[in-house]
Design a protein around this motif. Structure first.
Motif, short mmCIF file in Angstrom:
data_model
loop_
_atom_site.label_atom_id
_atom_site.label_comp_id
_atom_site.label_asym_id
_atom_site.label_seq_id
_atom_site.Cartn_x
_atom_site.Cartn_y
_atom_site.Cartn_z
N PRO A 226 0.79 -1.59 -0.21
CA PRO A 226 -0.09 -0.14 0.41
C PRO A 226 1.29 1.69 -0.11
N TYR A 227 0.27 2.35 -0.59
CA TYR A 227 1.44 4.14 -0.20
C TYR A 227 0.29 4.32 -0.50
N GLU A 228 0.23 5.42 -0.58
CA GLU A 228 -0.04 6.46 0.11
C GLU A 228 0.37 8.14 -0.11
N ILE A 229 -0.72 8.92 -1.91
CA ILE A 229 0.56 10.07 -1.82
C ILE A 229 -1.00 11.38 -1.65
N PRO A 230 -0.44 12.02 -1.41
CA PRO A 230 -0.88 13.39 -1.23
C PRO A 230 -1.22 14.23 -2.52
N VAL A 231 -2.40 15.31 -2.73
CA VAL A 231 -3.44 15.62 -3.70
C VAL A 231 -3.34 16.68 -3.97
N PRO A 232 -1.83 17.28 -4.64
CA PRO A 232 -2.19 19.76 -3.92
C PRO A 232 -2.06 19.39 -5.01
N TRP A 233 -2.68 21.00 -4.71
CA TRP A 233 -2.92 22.18 -5.82
C TRP A 233 -2.08 23.80 -5.37
N TYR A 234 -2.92 24.35 -5.90
CA TYR A 234 -1.67 25.80 -5.75
C TYR A 234 -2.52 27.13 -5.66
N LEU A 235 -3.03 27.64 -5.75
CA LEU A 235 -3.53 28.83 -5.51
C LEU A 235 -1.98 30.23 -5.19
N LYS B 258 5.21 25.28 3.08
CA LYS B 258 4.21 25.42 4.31
C LYS B 258 2.78 25.27 3.34
N LYS B 259 1.44 24.73 3.75
CA LYS B 259 0.52 24.74 3.40
C LYS B 259 -0.37 25.78 4.25
N ALA B 260 -1.47 26.40 3.25
CA ALA B 260 -2.52 27.14 3.57
C ALA B 260 -3.03 27.06 5.40
N PRO B 261 -3.23 28.17 5.82
CA PRO B 261 -2.83 29.63 5.74
C PRO B 261 -1.52 30.22 5.59
N GLU B 262 -0.56 29.68 5.55
CA GLU B 262 0.46 29.74 6.09
C GLU B 262 0.79 29.91 4.11
N PHE B 263 1.98 30.54 3.51
CA PHE B 263 2.27 31.30 1.89
C PHE B 263 3.98 31.37 1.44
N TYR B 264 4.31 31.16 0.70
CA TYR B 264 5.29 31.96 0.23
C TYR B 264 5.20 32.79 -0.96
N SER B 265 5.73 34.53 0.11
CA SER B 265 5.50 35.69 -0.45
C SER B 265 7.11 35.89 -1.48
#
Ligand SMILES: [Zn+2]
Length: 264
Positions: free
Chosen positions: A31-40, A257-264
């Motif tokens: 078994p293998y579990e992968i994240p499903v990322p997306w971006y704003l 870093k994940k939302a609500p944190e962000f890269y600026s």
């Protein structure tokens, strides 16, 4: 159009449960579990979504929405992780989304299409065409009801002609043609005022194993194109001294870093 500072937010619509060999060619059946990322990306000229993850319907009815492919990739997500809900909880209005950029049209990347009333959807023409005519081994990965919706605004890119397509002409968001995983796959080079550059490889490189030429991916449309697209991205990452974000990497993804944190 709301005036927004330039920021990159990272999100995820839960995980996909699969087997290791779905992600790394000839690996185990464990078994293998992968994240499903997306971006704003918030931007003074209008906010931009990249991909949007799984459609929110996967939270309540995975088999009804995805059908038989759920026997290979089982989505686990909450409704709160659906892209509309995630943006609302961040205080980002639906109307502020000017573009939805598609890396490609596989089912775990089409969650934003048709959900933002002012959005133009940008994808490679080759990917759009293939999504309707996919070969037998790839057809299960395209859920037509996610992208075949009435009244959508589309803008199509044309492969090498639009290589390093610069969305706003300011170098912040560039779409890089990286076929192989799918015929019209596109990765992203994001350049922020403080952080500098990030390469969002998306499915051109699921994991750092792919990035470092240690494993082929467990799914691809073309092995040669896949490997060459990784080489192309490595070159770009080196040129821009970019932080590399692979597409479905259970080991690397937690370090960002994940939302609500962000890269600026
Ligand atoms: Zn994919």
């Amino acid at each position: 159009m709301s005036e927004q500072p330039i920021r990159l937010y990272m999100f995820q619509t839960g995980v996909l449960k699969c087997k290791e060999n779905n992600i790394k060619m000839n690996a185990s059946l464990e078994p293998y579990e992968i994240p499903v990322p997306w971006y704003l990306i918030t931007h003074p000229k209008g906010n931009v979504i990249i991909d949007g993850g799984n459609a929110v319907e996967c939270a309540t009815d995975p088999v009804g929405h995805w059908g038989g492919i759920t026997q290979i990739y089982w989505p686990e997500m909450t409704e709160a992780e659906g892209c509309e809900n995630a943006l609302a909880s961040l205080g980002i209005s639906k109307e502020s989304i000017r573009y939805v950029l598609q890396s490609h049209l596989h089912l775990d990347h089409t969650g934003a299409i048709g959900r933002f009333p002012n959005a133009t959807h940008i994808v490679q023409r080759a990917e759009y065409d293939y999504a309707y005519t996919a070969d037998w081994f790839a057809a299960g990965g395209y859920i037509k009801k996610d992208f075949d919706k009435p009244g959508l605004k589309w803008h199509f890119l044309n492969g090498e002609v639009n290589d390093e397509f610069d969305l706003y002409g300011d170098g912040v968001i560039k779409m890089i043609f990286t076929p192989g995983h799918s015929p019209g796959h596109t990765s992203f080079l994001i350049t922020l005022p403080e952080t500098g550059s990030l390469v969002l490889a998306v499915d051109a490189s699921y994991t750092l194993d792919h990035w470092n030429d240690k494993a082929l991916p467990g799914f691809l449309a073309s092995a040669i194109d896949s490997v060459r697209s990784v080489a192309k991205l490595r070159y770009i990452a080196e040129r821009y001294d970019a932080l590399v974000v692979t597409g479905h990497d259970p080991d690397a993804w937690p370090s960002f870093k994940k939302a609500p944190e962000f890269y600026s």
